[in-house]
Design an enzyme around this catalytic site. Structure first.
Site, PDB file in Angstrom:
ATOM      1  NE  ARG A 241       8.304 -15.282   0.723  1.00  0.00           N
ATOM      2  CZ  ARG A 241       8.051 -14.953   2.000  1.00  0.00           C
ATOM      3  NH1 ARG A 241       6.816 -14.980   2.466  1.00  0.00           N
ATOM      4  NH2 ARG A 241       9.033 -14.578   2.797  1.00  0.00           N
ATOM      5  CD  GLU A 270       3.303 -10.384  -1.459  1.00  0.00           C
ATOM      6  OE1 GLU A 270       3.887  -9.676  -0.618  1.00  0.00           O
ATOM      7  OE2 GLU A 270       2.925 -11.534  -1.221  1.00  0.00           O
ATOM      8  CG  HIS A 288       3.082 -10.606   2.747  1.00  0.00           C
ATOM      9  ND1 HIS A 288       4.022 -10.927   1.802  1.00  0.00           N
ATOM     10  CD2 HIS A 288       3.424 -11.315   3.850  1.00  0.00           C
ATOM     11  CE1 HIS A 288       4.895 -11.791   2.306  1.00  0.00           C
ATOM     12  NE2 HIS A 288       4.553 -12.035   3.551  1.00  0.00           N
TER      13      HIS A 288
HETATM   14  C1  DGY Z   1       8.097 -13.911   6.335  1.00  0.00           C
HETATM   15  O1  DGY Z   1       8.532 -13.725   7.479  1.00  0.00           O
HETATM   16  O2  DGY Z   1       8.662 -14.620   5.520  1.00  0.00           O
HETATM   17  C2  DGY Z   1       6.832 -13.238   6.013  1.00  0.00           C
HETATM   18  O3  DGY Z   1       6.377 -13.523   4.757  1.00  0.00           O
HETATM   19  C3  DGY Z   1       6.942 -11.755   6.235  1.00  0.00           C
HETATM   20  O4  DGY Z   1       5.805 -11.453   6.960  1.00  0.00           O
END
Ligand code: DGY
Length: 322
Positions: A241, A270, A288
């Site tokens: 993240r 984002e 992402h």
């Molecule tokens: C998640 O699954 O947490 C990812 O960041 C989304 O692709």
């Protein structure tokens, strides 16, 4: 018996939407716009929804939950990360919250390796040079990168994805070090060296890969004090993240060369990432894409529906968050 109604907050892969429609009355979002809390509330009330299938783009907090209809039994996120969901507030209202672990482990670990290799071998600079028509021909000192083989990879957060990154990195000859809230069993460590403190891990991380979830304990983890502990010229990879990183601090370190390069798939706020990243040649940036394979996105959708099916049928959800 009347069919139950579920709200899909975003477009989902066609086969996933088809399965949802086969079982439920679906309130969808054909434009795939990010809905405001007010729009979510209205749609949920109009359909008297029994479940929300959300993505990381929707914040499911106490304020939203308080405005949703009593018919709501489940909030299923199409993600493994659930920092956008107030799980305690769901629990307090008796709403089951679920996620989609496991099915995106491989695709996310693959992207971490792509970023690691791309940052180490200057993939962005090479691609840009070729496309811009600025490549004047091969020479011995052109775009020299660094070799991962023999280097130490520090993995911050050794859950499923961290372990899958370690497995891949071993095949490139990297030596694995990690920090995790708790030490793994020897068979899961597979020779990786455990560091009880993140600071100890940072000191040996020629490459640092962030794989911990976003939480009050990890937000802002990679700041200038911690960057200063990394070996000179370390390489940073983040597929977890964006808020684990203090952007100003990482950007300054990339500008000075204190951090040689970074490969980043996730960003705070984002898609409005810090403007400082865009001008950095030594940074490979992806939007992402960690779980973005056809196979994985189908599996995430089916897993989210499995969770909803279970809750609405009065069974235990396969992936409960409380
Ligand atoms: C998640 O699954 O947490 C990812 O960041 C989304 O692709």
């Amino acid at each position: 018996m009347a069919r139950q109604s579920i709200l899909l907050t975003r477009r989902l892969p066609p086969q996933v939407e088809a399965r949802a429609r086969a079982s439920y009355d679906v309130i969808d979002n054909p434009d795939d716009r990010i809905l405001t809390p007010q729009e979510l509330r209205e749609r949920a009330h109009n359909g008297k929804v029994a479940a929300l299938l959300v993505c990381t783009s929707e914040k499911v907090d106490e304020a939203l939950l308080a405005q949703l209809p009593d018919s709501l039994k489940a909030v299923a996120t199409f993600s493994v990360g659930y920092d956008h969901i107030d799980v305690a507030a769901c629990k307090a209202r008796g709403i089951m919250a679920t996620n989609t672990p496991d099915v995106l482990t491989d695709s996310t670990a693959d992207i971490a390796m792509l970023l690691l290799l791309g940052a180490a071998r200057r993939a962005y600079e090479g691609d840009r040079l070729v496309r811009a028509g600025e490549w004047k021909g091969w020479h011995t000192m052109m775009l020299l990168g660094v070799q991962p083989g023999g280097k130490r990879l520090g993995i911050f957060g050794m859950g499923r994805i961290g372990q899958a990154v370690a497995q891949r990195a071993r095949a490139f000859g990297m030596r694995i070090h990690y920090h995790n809230r708790s030490r793994l069993a020897p068979e899961l460590e597979a020779g990786a060296e455990y560091h009880a403190s993140p600071e100890s891990l940072l000191r040996v991380s020629d490459f640092l890969c962030l794989n911990a979830p976003s939480s009050p304990a990890t937000r802002g983890f990679l700041n200038s004090e911690r960057i200063a502990l990394l070996p000179e010229g370390a390489i940073v990879v983040n597929t977890a993240r964006g808020d684990l990183v203090v952007d100003d601090d990482l950007i300054a370190a990339l500008q000075s060369g204190r951090v040689r390069a970074a490969g980043l798939d996730v960003f705070a706020n984002e898609p409005a990432l810090h403007p400082g990243y865009a001008g950095l040649p030594n940074t490979l940036l992806l939007p992402h894409l960690g779980s973005a394979t056809i196979e994985t996105r189908d599996a995430m959708g089916f897993t989210a529906l499995d969770n909803i099916d279970a809750v609405l049928a009065g069974r235990a959800a396969p992936n409960p968050l409380w």
